[in-house]
Motif scaffolding. Sequence first.
Motif, short mmCIF file in Angstrom:
data_model
loop_
_atom_site.label_atom_id
_atom_site.label_comp_id
_atom_site.label_asym_id
_atom_site.label_seq_id
_atom_site.Cartn_x
_atom_site.Cartn_y
_atom_site.Cartn_z
N ALA A 72 0.87 -1.18 0.00
CA ALA A 72 0.00 0.00 0.00
C ALA A 72 0.90 1.23 0.00
O ALA A 72 1.83 1.33 0.80
N LEU A 73 0.62 2.13 -0.92
CA LEU A 73 1.37 3.38 -1.02
C LEU A 73 0.45 4.51 -0.59
O LEU A 73 -0.45 4.91 -1.33
N ALA A 74 0.64 5.00 0.62
CA ALA A 74 -0.21 6.07 1.15
C ALA A 74 0.00 7.35 0.34
O ALA A 74 1.10 7.63 -0.14
N ALA A 75 -1.07 8.13 0.21
CA ALA A 75 -1.00 9.38 -0.56
C ALA A 75 0.03 10.34 0.03
O ALA A 75 0.68 11.08 -0.71
N ASP A 76 0.21 10.33 1.35
CA ASP A 76 1.16 11.26 1.96
C ASP A 76 2.61 10.73 1.98
O ASP A 76 3.50 11.36 2.53
N THR A 146 -5.40 9.34 -3.21
CA THR A 146 -5.60 8.36 -2.12
C THR A 146 -4.57 7.25 -2.27
O THR A 146 -3.78 7.22 -3.21
N SER A 147 -4.63 6.32 -1.35
CA SER A 147 -3.69 5.20 -1.32
C SER A 147 -3.83 4.31 -2.56
O SER A 147 -4.93 4.12 -3.08
N ILE A 148 -2.70 3.79 -3.01
CA ILE A 148 -2.66 2.82 -4.11
C ILE A 148 -2.19 1.50 -3.51
O ILE A 148 -1.20 1.45 -2.79
N GLY A 149 -2.90 0.43 -3.82
CA GLY A 149 -2.53 -0.87 -3.26
C GLY A 149 -2.52 -1.96 -4.30
O GLY A 149 -3.02 -1.81 -5.41
N GLY A 150 -1.93 -3.07 -3.92
CA GLY A 150 -1.87 -4.22 -4.81
C GLY A 150 -0.89 -5.24 -4.28
O GLY A 150 -0.68 -5.36 -3.07
N GLN A 151 -0.29 -5.96 -5.19
CA GLN A 151 0.70 -6.98 -4.84
C GLN A 151 1.97 -6.72 -5.66
O GLN A 151 1.90 -6.30 -6.81
#
Length: 175
Positions: A72-76, A146-151
């Motif tokens: 997960a890559l948080a927006a901040d 917003t946050s970007i997520g994945g694998q």
Amino acid sequence: MKLLGSDGLKTLGEYLKQTMKTADGLTSVVSSMGQDIQGLTGQLAGALQEVENCLNELDAVKANTAVRQEFALAADSWTENFDEIVPISGYPHCCALAVAGVTANSRIDAVLDAASTDIAAACGLCPTTETADGIVIFRSRLVPETSIGGQIYIMQGPEAAGTDGDQTPEKKEEN
């Protein structure tokens, strides 16, 4: 006790001669089979040695060893100026994800969750990642809202072969 007559002895003698002739023929067949078996044994030993060599090489370079991990890559967490990362034209923003065991020779394939694809498209997320010791670098044209997520799928290079396999994300301290 009954003794054989001359005809019986003659028949017995012929039978014994034929048996000896058959036994001699079988001996040569068995002997040639032994040579064939020796040849096959040599070929099998060579093939097994080749398999062992391939397994040793595979183990040495850890080829095709993929480790899957959520991210997960948080927006901040995105920045324009990160000391360890060289800017690339067109992608001024970056996010460094700390991942234990990653080296500059690691290859990372990122697969976004369905909910993150629109966010990634809107911010212009770069379709490739980069690696450095202990980090995976994501780049974008804009900071995501917003946050970007994945694998991520981590393919270890030869220099990473000696790691203990711990692929747990760590929080990277900022300067």
